[in-house]
Design a protein around this motif. Sequence first.
Motif, PDB file in Angstrom:
ATOM      1  N   VAL A 145       0.830  -1.209   0.000  1.00 17.92           N
ATOM      2  CA  VAL A 145       0.000   0.000   0.000  1.00 17.92           C
ATOM      3  C   VAL A 145       0.861   1.255   0.000  1.00 17.92           C
ATOM      4  CG1 VAL A 145      -1.562   1.333   1.469  1.00 17.92           C
ATOM      5  CG2 VAL A 145      -2.032  -1.040   1.002  1.00 17.92           C
ATOM      6  N   PHE A 146       1.924   1.237   0.783  1.00 19.46           N
ATOM      7  CA  PHE A 146       2.793   2.396   0.897  1.00 19.46           C
ATOM      8  C   PHE A 146       3.337   2.795  -0.480  1.00 19.46           C
ATOM      9  CE2 PHE A 146       7.068   4.162   1.461  1.00 19.46           C
ATOM     10  CZ  PHE A 146       6.798   5.214   2.308  1.00 19.46           C
ATOM     11  N   THR A 147       3.875   1.829  -1.203  1.00 16.81           N
ATOM     12  CA  THR A 147       4.443   2.116  -2.524  1.00 16.81           C
ATOM     13  C   THR A 147       3.368   2.657  -3.461  1.00 16.81           C
ATOM     14  OG1 THR A 147       5.598   0.057  -2.060  1.00 16.81           O
ATOM     15  CG2 THR A 147       6.084   1.109  -4.163  1.00 16.81           C
ATOM     16  N   THR A 148       2.199   2.005  -3.463  1.00 22.93           N
ATOM     17  CA  THR A 148       1.117   2.426  -4.352  1.00 22.93           C
ATOM     18  C   THR A 148       0.661   3.841  -4.018  1.00 22.93           C
ATOM     19  OG1 THR A 148       0.402   0.138  -4.110  1.00 22.93           O
ATOM     20  CG2 THR A 148      -1.049   1.570  -5.357  1.00 22.93           C
ATOM     21  N   VAL A 149       0.487   4.095  -2.725  1.00 22.31           N
ATOM     22  CA  VAL A 149      -0.038   5.398  -2.296  1.00 22.31           C
ATOM     23  C   VAL A 149       0.941   6.520  -2.641  1.00 22.31           C
ATOM     24  CG1 VAL A 149      -0.512   6.762  -0.212  1.00 22.31           C
ATOM     25  CG2 VAL A 149      -1.589   4.543  -0.530  1.00 22.31           C
ATOM     26  N   ILE A 150       2.223   6.290  -2.412  1.00 15.34           N
ATOM     27  CA  ILE A 150       3.212   7.329  -2.711  1.00 15.34           C
ATOM     28  C   ILE A 150       3.215   7.622  -4.220  1.00 15.34           C
ATOM     29  CG2 ILE A 150       5.697   7.915  -2.653  1.00 15.34           C
ATOM     30  CD1 ILE A 150       4.296   8.013   0.115  1.00 15.34           C
ATOM     31  N   THR A 151       3.109   6.572  -5.034  1.00 11.54           N
ATOM     32  CA  THR A 151       3.063   6.771  -6.492  1.00 11.54           C
ATOM     33  C   THR A 151       1.832   7.588  -6.873  1.00 11.54           C
ATOM     34  OG1 THR A 151       3.928   4.540  -6.580  1.00 11.54           O
ATOM     35  CG2 THR A 151       3.331   5.512  -8.684  1.00 11.54           C
ATOM     36  N   LEU A 152       0.677   7.228  -6.305  1.00 12.95           N
ATOM     37  CA  LEU A 152      -0.567   7.944  -6.621  1.00 12.95           C
ATOM     38  C   LEU A 152      -0.479   9.406  -6.215  1.00 12.95           C
ATOM     39  CD1 LEU A 152      -3.394   5.412  -5.694  1.00 12.95           C
ATOM     40  CD2 LEU A 152      -2.896   6.355  -7.931  1.00 12.95           C
ATOM     41  N   PHE A 153       0.134   9.665  -5.054  1.00 14.85           N
ATOM     42  CA  PHE A 153       0.248  11.042  -4.594  1.00 14.85           C
ATOM     43  C   PHE A 153       1.173  11.865  -5.479  1.00 14.85           C
ATOM     44  CE2 PHE A 153      -1.625   9.796  -0.450  1.00 14.85           C
ATOM     45  CZ  PHE A 153      -2.661  10.702  -0.519  1.00 14.85           C
ATOM     46  N   CYS A 154       2.266  11.241  -5.949  1.00 16.98           N
ATOM     47  CA  CYS A 154       3.180  11.963  -6.860  1.00 16.98           C
ATOM     48  C   CYS A 154       2.402  12.354  -8.119  1.00 16.98           C
ATOM     49  CB  CYS A 154       4.375  11.086  -7.230  1.00 16.98           C
ATOM     50  SG  CYS A 154       5.442  10.802  -5.834  1.00 16.98           S
ATOM     51  N   PHE A 155       1.583  11.436  -8.594  1.00 18.47           N
ATOM     52  CA  PHE A 155       0.741  11.632  -9.770  1.00 18.47           C
ATOM     53  C   PHE A 155      -0.215  12.818  -9.538  1.00 18.47           C
ATOM     54  CE2 PHE A 155      -3.062   9.942 -12.147  1.00 18.47           C
ATOM     55  CZ  PHE A 155      -2.519  10.060 -13.421  1.00 18.47           C
ATOM     56  N   ASP A 156      -0.852  12.831  -8.352  1.00 14.47           N
ATOM     57  CA  ASP A 156      -1.770  13.922  -7.989  1.00 14.47           C
ATOM     58  C   ASP A 156      -1.054  15.266  -7.943  1.00 14.47           C
ATOM     59  OD1 ASP A 156      -3.739  12.150  -7.732  1.00 14.47           O
ATOM     60  OD2 ASP A 156      -3.875  12.196  -5.550  1.00 14.47           O
ATOM     61  N   PHE A 157       0.145  15.251  -7.344  1.00 13.44           N
ATOM     62  CA  PHE A 157       0.920  16.487  -7.217  1.00 13.44           C
ATOM     63  C   PHE A 157       1.175  17.089  -8.593  1.00 13.44           C
ATOM     64  CE2 PHE A 157       1.608  15.596  -2.843  1.00 13.44           C
ATOM     65  CZ  PHE A 157       2.179  16.705  -2.255  1.00 13.44           C
ATOM     66  N   VAL A 158       1.550  16.243  -9.541  1.00 14.12           N
ATOM     67  CA  VAL A 158       1.861  16.716 -10.891  1.00 14.12           C
ATOM     68  C   VAL A 158       0.593  17.273 -11.550  1.00 14.12           C
ATOM     69  CG1 VAL A 158       2.654  15.982 -13.184  1.00 14.12           C
ATOM     70  CG2 VAL A 158       3.787  15.124 -11.137  1.00 14.12           C
ATOM     71  N   LEU A 159      -0.519  16.548 -11.405  1.00 18.41           N
ATOM     72  CA  LEU A 159      -1.759  16.983 -12.053  1.00 18.41           C
ATOM     73  C   LEU A 159      -2.295  18.285 -11.441  1.00 18.41           C
ATOM     74  CD1 LEU A 159      -3.700  13.659 -12.624  1.00 18.41           C
ATOM     75  CD2 LEU A 159      -2.441  14.987 -14.277  1.00 18.41           C
ATOM     76  N   LEU A 160      -2.000  18.507 -10.161  1.00 17.50           N
ATOM     77  CA  LEU A 160      -2.498  19.718  -9.504  1.00 17.50           C
ATOM     78  C   LEU A 160      -1.555  20.904  -9.676  1.00 17.50           C
ATOM     79  CD1 LEU A 160      -4.076  18.605  -6.103  1.00 17.50           C
ATOM     80  CD2 LEU A 160      -5.192  19.919  -7.876  1.00 17.50           C
ATOM     81  N   ALA A 161      -0.403  20.671 -10.302  1.00 23.11           N
ATOM     82  CA  ALA A 161       0.644  21.711 -10.363  1.00 23.11           C
ATOM     83  C   ALA A 161       0.116  23.040 -10.894  1.00 23.11           C
ATOM     84  CB  ALA A 161       1.811  21.212 -11.189  1.00 23.11           C
ATOM     85  N   LYS A 162      -0.723  23.003 -11.939  1.00 23.73           N
ATOM     86  CA  LYS A 162      -1.154  24.280 -12.520  1.00 23.73           C
ATOM     87  C   LYS A 162      -2.237  24.993 -11.679  1.00 23.73           C
ATOM     88  CE  LYS A 162      -4.522  22.761 -16.030  1.00 23.73           C
ATOM     89  NZ  LYS A 162      -5.719  23.522 -15.939  1.00 23.73           N
ATOM     90  N   GLU A 163      -2.813  24.286 -10.735  1.00 23.32           N
ATOM     91  CA  GLU A 163      -3.824  24.908  -9.858  1.00 23.32           C
ATOM     92  C   GLU A 163      -3.195  25.536  -8.623  1.00 23.32           C
ATOM     93  OE1 GLU A 163      -6.903  24.890 -10.900  1.00 23.32           O
ATOM     94  OE2 GLU A 163      -6.706  23.386 -12.488  1.00 23.32           O
ATOM     95  N   LEU A 164      -1.910  25.271  -8.396  1.00 22.53           N
ATOM     96  CA  LEU A 164      -1.271  25.769  -7.172  1.00 22.53           C
ATOM     97  C   LEU A 164      -1.137  27.290  -7.205  1.00 22.53           C
ATOM     98  CD1 LEU A 164       1.673  23.236  -6.618  1.00 22.53           C
ATOM     99  CD2 LEU A 164      -0.498  23.299  -5.433  1.00 22.53           C
ATOM    100  N   ASP A 165      -1.572  27.925  -6.120  1.00 26.77           N
ATOM    101  CA  ASP A 165      -1.421  29.372  -6.008  1.00 26.77           C
ATOM    102  C   ASP A 165      -0.816  29.638  -4.626  1.00 26.77           C
ATOM    103  OD1 ASP A 165      -1.585  32.057  -5.925  1.00 26.77           O
ATOM    104  OD2 ASP A 165      -3.782  32.182  -5.979  1.00 26.77           O
TER     105      ASP A 165
END
Lengths: 367, 75
Positions: A145-165
Amino acid sequence: MKLGNQTISSNQLFYLMCTFLLGSSVVFLPGVRAGSNAWLAVLLGALEGFVFLAIYNGLVGQHPGKNLIEINDLVFGPFLGKALSWVYLIYFLYVSAQLLRTFAAFFAIIMTSTPLMVFLITPLFVSSFAVRSGLEVLAKYSQIVFTTVITLFCFDFVLLAKELDLSNLLPFMDIPISKLLLATQSVAALPFGEVVVFLVLTNLIHNPSDTGRFMKKALLFSSIFLLLYTVRTTAVLGTYSTISTYPAFSALRVINIGEVFTRLEIVLAIVFLALGFVKGSLFYYCTVLGVAQLLKMRSYTPLVLPIGALLLNISILLFDEYIFDIIDASMLFPFYSLVFALFLPLLTLIVAKIRKTGNQQGDSANA
Amino acid sequence: MLNVLLVVMAYTLICLYEVPGLIREKSWRDFASFTAFLLPALILSIILAAGVKLPLITPAIYKAFTPLLTWLGII
């Protein structure tokens, strides 16, 4: 006395503790009451978490290879020690019931037509299987779970990059100090103060001398992760994070990449399902193991279902309106959990030092 | 009434799953502990299934903490 049928390595302890600490915090944004200063609350809360851990490591270092129940017996004598252990176990049972209810309430909000009972019984049923299977199964599960979750979160971080203010993180320190302290305390209590439950497992770790070091590593990793997670969510949502029930869930809702990557909040629901399971099961496992040890049973497995049934009843009796779950997490738990996360372990450590129980040299190597 | 029946059936299944092994192995201490935890759970479940309203835990804690929270200026 070792009742758990399996032992885990220090490395597995690291993964188990990381998944445990991320557990419910990925849905309830830590330090959310501090608004734009949530990251500061997380930072201060993590520092408080390190103080808690220093106390736990001091206890484990002084009594290597022993768990909370045995330490209480050694330090306070058989009668008072057992009474104190029962108090801890009732608290663990209560927290596991609370986790189950929070878990069920979250999914009942997403799937409104399904009865709450389904979300209470299904995870409890799976959890009881995990608890019966032993600690090693939970530890191995947490590695995956740890490996999967960290991968998913990295993915989320990248997708949210343009919304960051990043201007959403301002103004700095515009809230009263009491509000910041309450937010800090709620982060320290949930999740860092809950680490006290790991004291029940300290006799099930292969190399007791490494326990403290790996617990510190896990706490450091989780603190950094939660800090980044809070900064990201606050930067995306701004002040909306303080009024949203599930801020992290709302943050993922804004992802829209070319109408293809949308409605990704379900990823968070899956992550919560995976992480919350580890946390709930670990509390459940420790309660069952502790009770079996106190009652001097041959095996802990006959207790899994009766305590599970009790847990289900308690989770039903917790509250009827969801607002009480939020009140408990943000206002009540930070105070009453201090008794178990700080005061009782600190008292035990002081009495252990005065009475010179266990190994007096071991603590400096481990703490 | 159907709820109560379902609860009793669920607890009977738990007993059928655990008790034969415990008796076979003559683990009387384990059997006593099993019963000591299952009985209160069964009674509580029957009461809840029958629709009896019991006091709730979190609101009670909130009530107990209200003076402290007011004093600290949180509520």
